[in-house]
Design a protein around this motif. Structure first.
Motif, mmCIF file in Angstrom:
data_model
loop_
_atom_site.group_PDB
_atom_site.id
_atom_site.type_symbol
_atom_site.label_atom_id
_atom_site.label_comp_id
_atom_site.label_asym_id
_atom_site.label_seq_id
_atom_site.Cartn_x
_atom_site.Cartn_y
_atom_site.Cartn_z
ATOM 1 N N MET A 1 29.000 -25.603 -37.021
ATOM 2 C CA MET A 1 27.923 -26.062 -36.140
ATOM 3 C C MET A 1 27.954 -27.591 -36.125
ATOM 4 N N ASN A 2 27.951 -28.155 -34.935
ATOM 5 C CA ASN A 2 27.977 -29.610 -34.854
ATOM 6 C C ASN A 2 26.563 -30.187 -34.960
ATOM 7 N N LEU A 3 26.494 -31.493 -35.061
ATOM 8 C CA LEU A 3 25.243 -32.186 -35.329
ATOM 9 C C LEU A 3 24.191 -31.990 -34.239
ATOM 10 N N TRP A 4 24.594 -32.059 -32.968
ATOM 11 C CA TRP A 4 23.593 -31.941 -31.898
ATOM 12 C C TRP A 4 22.990 -30.543 -31.830
ATOM 13 N N SER A 5 23.780 -29.502 -32.074
ATOM 14 C CA SER A 5 23.220 -28.149 -32.044
ATOM 15 C C SER A 5 22.309 -27.910 -33.248
ATOM 16 N N PHE A 6 22.654 -28.492 -34.389
ATOM 17 C CA PHE A 6 21.780 -28.401 -35.562
ATOM 18 C C PHE A 6 20.438 -29.084 -35.276
ATOM 19 N N LYS A 7 20.492 -30.257 -34.662
ATOM 20 C CA LYS A 7 19.276 -31.006 -34.323
ATOM 21 C C LYS A 7 18.426 -30.227 -33.315
ATOM 22 N N LEU A 8 19.062 -29.609 -32.330
ATOM 23 C CA LEU A 8 18.349 -28.817 -31.327
ATOM 24 C C LEU A 8 17.632 -27.633 -31.973
ATOM 25 N N ILE A 9 18.318 -26.899 -32.814
ATOM 26 C CA ILE A 9 17.710 -25.755 -33.495
ATOM 27 C C ILE A 9 16.583 -26.209 -34.416
ATOM 28 N N SER A 10 16.817 -27.299 -35.108
ATOM 29 C CA SER A 10 15.787 -27.847 -36.001
ATOM 30 C C SER A 10 14.524 -28.221 -35.217
ATOM 31 N N ASN A 11 14.695 -28.888 -34.088
ATOM 32 C CA ASN A 11 13.550 -29.287 -33.256
ATOM 33 C C ASN A 11 12.815 -28.077 -32.695
ATOM 34 N N LEU A 12 13.550 -27.067 -32.249
ATOM 35 C CA LEU A 12 12.920 -25.855 -31.722
ATOM 36 C C LEU A 12 12.109 -25.141 -32.803
ATOM 37 N N LEU A 13 12.643 -25.068 -34.001
ATOM 38 C CA LEU A 13 11.900 -24.452 -35.109
ATOM 39 C C LEU A 13 10.638 -25.241 -35.443
ATOM 40 N N MET A 14 10.717 -26.562 -35.414
ATOM 41 C CA MET A 14 9.555 -27.400 -35.703
ATOM 42 C C MET A 14 8.471 -27.200 -34.647
ATOM 43 N N ILE A 15 8.862 -27.166 -33.379
ATOM 44 C CA ILE A 15 7.904 -26.940 -32.293
ATOM 45 C C ILE A 15 7.246 -25.570 -32.451
ATOM 46 N N SER A 16 8.042 -24.562 -32.737
ATOM 47 C CA SER A 16 7.531 -23.207 -32.915
ATOM 48 C C SER A 16 6.569 -23.117 -34.096
ATOM 49 N N ALA A 17 6.907 -23.751 -35.206
ATOM 50 C CA ALA A 17 6.044 -23.733 -36.392
ATOM 51 C C ALA A 17 4.715 -24.437 -36.118
ATOM 52 N N ASN A 18 4.766 -25.575 -35.452
ATOM 53 C CA ASN A 18 3.528 -26.300 -35.132
ATOM 54 C C ASN A 18 2.637 -25.502 -34.188
ATOM 55 N N LYS A 19 3.216 -24.851 -33.205
ATOM 56 C CA LYS A 19 2.443 -24.029 -32.274
ATOM 57 C C LYS A 19 1.799 -22.860 -33.017
ATOM 58 N N ASN A 20 2.539 -22.244 -33.926
ATOM 59 C CA ASN A 20 2.015 -21.147 -34.723
ATOM 60 C C ASN A 20 0.833 -21.605 -35.588
ATOM 61 N N LEU A 21 0.954 -22.768 -36.210
ATOM 62 C CA LEU A 21 -0.153 -23.305 -37.018
ATOM 63 C C LEU A 21 -1.383 -23.572 -36.165
ATOM 64 N N HIS A 22 -1.183 -24.117 -34.981
ATOM 65 C CA HIS A 22 -2.305 -24.390 -34.075
ATOM 66 C C HIS A 22 -3.011 -23.100 -33.672
ATOM 67 N N LEU A 23 -2.246 -22.097 -33.292
ATOM 68 C CA LEU A 23 -2.841 -20.830 -32.854
ATOM 69 C C LEU A 23 -3.521 -20.092 -34.004
ATOM 70 N N SER A 24 -2.938 -20.124 -35.198
ATOM 71 C CA SER A 24 -3.578 -19.448 -36.327
ATOM 72 C C SER A 24 -4.847 -20.192 -36.740
ATOM 73 N N GLY A 25 -4.864 -21.512 -36.594
ATOM 74 C CA GLY A 25 -6.075 -22.281 -36.879
ATOM 75 C C GLY A 25 -7.201 -21.891 -35.940
ATOM 76 N N ARG A 26 -6.885 -21.733 -34.671
ATOM 77 C CA ARG A 26 -7.911 -21.334 -33.704
ATOM 78 C C ARG A 26 -8.448 -19.949 -34.023
ATOM 79 N N SER A 27 -7.583 -19.026 -34.403
ATOM 80 C CA SER A 27 -8.062 -17.681 -34.730
ATOM 81 C C SER A 27 -8.933 -17.714 -35.979
ATOM 82 N N PHE A 28 -8.634 -18.622 -36.904
ATOM 83 C CA PHE A 28 -9.490 -18.785 -38.082
ATOM 84 C C PHE A 28 -10.876 -19.293 -37.669
ATOM 85 N N HIS A 29 -10.919 -20.239 -36.743
ATOM 86 C CA HIS A 29 -12.194 -20.806 -36.301
ATOM 87 C C HIS A 29 -13.043 -19.799 -35.545
ATOM 88 N N THR A 30 -12.423 -18.875 -34.845
ATOM 89 C CA THR A 30 -13.177 -17.922 -34.028
ATOM 90 C C THR A 30 -13.366 -16.567 -34.705
#
Length: 99
Positions: free
Chosen positions: A1-30
């Motif tokens: 795996m080259n550097l740019w594809s590793f960076k792309l996958i890493s960024n996608l995972l980070m975005i997905s994790a942050n979105k999951n934290l945001h949505l689970s926080g909202r469900s906790f609040h409600t």
């Protein structure tokens, strides 16, 4: 795996994790059945995130009511009761937790 594809996958995972934290926080609040429970869950989480018992929230009353899945009038009424009970001080979107 080259550097740019590793960076792309890493960024996608980070975005997905942050979105999951945001949505689970909202469900906790409600998740609470009471208006006070929902409001306090949200305000306590913002207080912890900001590291202070005095903070501004990024919502006006209607937006906060929508976020917590409440009617605006019921939210305003409960905030007034909470202020009267000495739990919070509130002015527009600025809050101070007293307990």
């Amino acid at each position: 795996m080259n550097l740019w594809s590793f960076k792309l996958i890493s960024n996608l995972l980070m975005i997905s994790a942050n979105k999951n934290l945001h949505l689970s926080g909202r469900s906790f609040h409600t998740s609470s059945k009471t208006i006070r429970g929902r409001v306090m869950a949200y305000l306590n989480s913002v207080s912890l995130k900001k590291g202070s018992n005095e903070f501004d929230i990024p919502f006006d009353r209607q937006q906060l009511a929508d976020y917590l899945n409440l009617e605006r009038s019921a939210l305003s009424k409960e905030l007034g009761k909470m202020k009267k009970d000495g739990l919070i001080e509130v002015r527009k979107n600025h809050f101070k937790l007293m307990s």
